[in-house]
Design a protein around this motif. Structure first.
Motif, PDB file in Angstrom:
ATOM      1  N   GLU A  78      15.253  40.858 -66.640  1.00  0.00           N
ATOM      2  CA  GLU A  78      16.021  40.353 -65.507  1.00  0.00           C
ATOM      3  C   GLU A  78      17.506  40.245 -65.859  1.00  0.00           C
ATOM      4  O   GLU A  78      18.373  40.591 -65.043  1.00  0.00           O
ATOM      5  N   LEU A 126      12.670  40.603 -60.232  1.00  0.00           N
ATOM      6  CA  LEU A 126      11.322  40.065 -60.383  1.00  0.00           C
ATOM      7  C   LEU A 126      11.228  38.656 -59.803  1.00  0.00           C
ATOM      8  O   LEU A 126      10.232  38.310 -59.168  1.00  0.00           O
ATOM      9  N   LYS A 143      10.685  47.710 -61.846  1.00  0.00           N
ATOM     10  CA  LYS A 143      12.141  47.747 -61.923  1.00  0.00           C
ATOM     11  C   LYS A 143      12.677  49.159 -62.181  1.00  0.00           C
ATOM     12  O   LYS A 143      13.895  49.343 -62.319  1.00  0.00           O
ATOM     13  N   ASN A 153       4.851  36.018 -55.107  1.00  0.00           N
ATOM     14  CA  ASN A 153       6.292  35.815 -55.146  1.00  0.00           C
ATOM     15  C   ASN A 153       6.863  35.479 -53.772  1.00  0.00           C
ATOM     16  O   ASN A 153       8.024  35.124 -53.656  1.00  0.00           O
ATOM     17  N   GLY A 194       6.700  40.557 -57.080  1.00  0.00           N
ATOM     18  CA  GLY A 194       7.632  40.163 -58.123  1.00  0.00           C
ATOM     19  C   GLY A 194       6.975  39.512 -59.322  1.00  0.00           C
ATOM     20  O   GLY A 194       5.823  39.813 -59.673  1.00  0.00           O
ATOM     21  N   TRP A 195       7.698  38.594 -59.925  1.00  0.00           N
ATOM     22  CA  TRP A 195       7.347  37.967 -61.202  1.00  0.00           C
ATOM     23  C   TRP A 195       5.917  37.414 -61.197  1.00  0.00           C
ATOM     24  O   TRP A 195       5.116  37.717 -62.089  1.00  0.00           O
TER      25      TRP A 195
END
Length: 286
Positions: free
Chosen positions: A84, A93, A29, A176, A181-182
């Motif tokens: 987030e 994410l 991020k 993701n 991502g997450w």
């Protein structure tokens, strides 16, 4: 995208898979942060190892723990949720809110890794790095069980890369989906530890390709380099239990050790005072 005009601080440890998850997310991020390992980390004593995040507000005294000005956040999943919410303009994410199935799937993958996968990795490290099970004659059995359980988890993860968010078969480059991502932040440190001990995915597998793909990302590459340095530092220690360190046998970790055949390891650790359980209670006081 420009980095947010803030500087966070993360209490962490280079080897902790939970802390690695957060560092990968912060770097993905583009959020500036400093980080360090708290003094006395792993001692198991009822002391404030994080002077700016005392036990009065963080009773577990575990890493990772995030400081953002006056805000204090512990638990890796809650930290990701906070990032987030706090930095919505930064690269996300989670998949978009318009796809709740994909968002739920990312969280389910994280949950499995945080519980069952972490417990297997941790149990194997107890035997190989901390010498558990040798005196009790169960070390080889524990290692065999860890390898078998890792194989089961990798097979499940392999299948997740072939599933779309709604269950259709469609190979995905990331857990993701089309973008990192997450779920990828969650899987990365646990699977990389399996790779480090020789239990990694098979050549040519989707999981192997995924691991190679994420290792090219700067946020992952930097975090994995810190993990490798931490492993070298641990290997150089004279004692696996410096300064009376007590390993925490909590939740799924304790369950794994018992079901893998290590109840005698738990009994020995309690007798010798080098294992502990979670807050509240059962924590030696300084």
């Amino acid at each position: 995208m420009a980095a947010p005009d803030v500087k966070l601080f993360l209490h962490d440890h280079p080897i902790s898979s939970y802390a690695q998850k957060v560092r990968i997310a912060l770097r993905w991020k583009n959020i500036p942060f400093d980080h360090a390992t708290p003094a006395g980390m792993g001692s198991g004593m009822h002391t404030d190892t994080m002077k700016d995040f005392p036990a009065s507000s963080h009773p577990r005294q575990q890493v990772p723990a995030l400081i953002d000005g006056a805000t204090r956040i512990f638990d890796s999943t809650i930290i990701l949720e906070y990032l987030e919410d706090r930095f919505p303009e930064a690269p996300p994410l989670l998949p978009p809110r318009s796809d709740p199935a994909a968002r739920a799937r990312a969280r389910m993958i994280e949950d499995l890794c945080d519980t069952h996968y972490e417990a297997v990795n941790w149990g194997y490290a107890e035997v190989v790095q901390f010498g558990r099970g040798a005196a009790e004659g169960v070390a080889e059995k524990l290692k065999e069980e860890a390898e078998l359980h890792t194989h089961d988890i990798l097979a499940w993860l392999e299948a997740q890369l072939l599933l779309g968010a709604k269950g259709e078969e469609q190979e995905q480059p990331f857990f993701n989906g089309a973008e990192f991502g997450w779920a990828d932040c969650a899987v990365a440190p646990f699977l990389n530890r399996s790779v480090a001990v020789g239990f990694g995915p098979e050549e040519g597998s989707r999981l192997k390709r995924w691991h190679e793909r994420i290792c090219e990302l700067p946020c992952v590459r930097e975090t994995f380099a810190e993990f490798e340095e931490g492993v070298r530092a641990l290997a150089a220690m004279d004692s696996p239990f410096p300064s009376g360190a007590r390993r925490e046998y909590r939740d799924h970790r304790l369950e794994w050790m018992l079901k893998a055949g290590g109840i005698s390891v738990v009994q020995s650790g309690l007798r010798d005072g080098n294992i502990r359980f979670s807050w509240p209670g059962a924590i030696p006081r300084a």
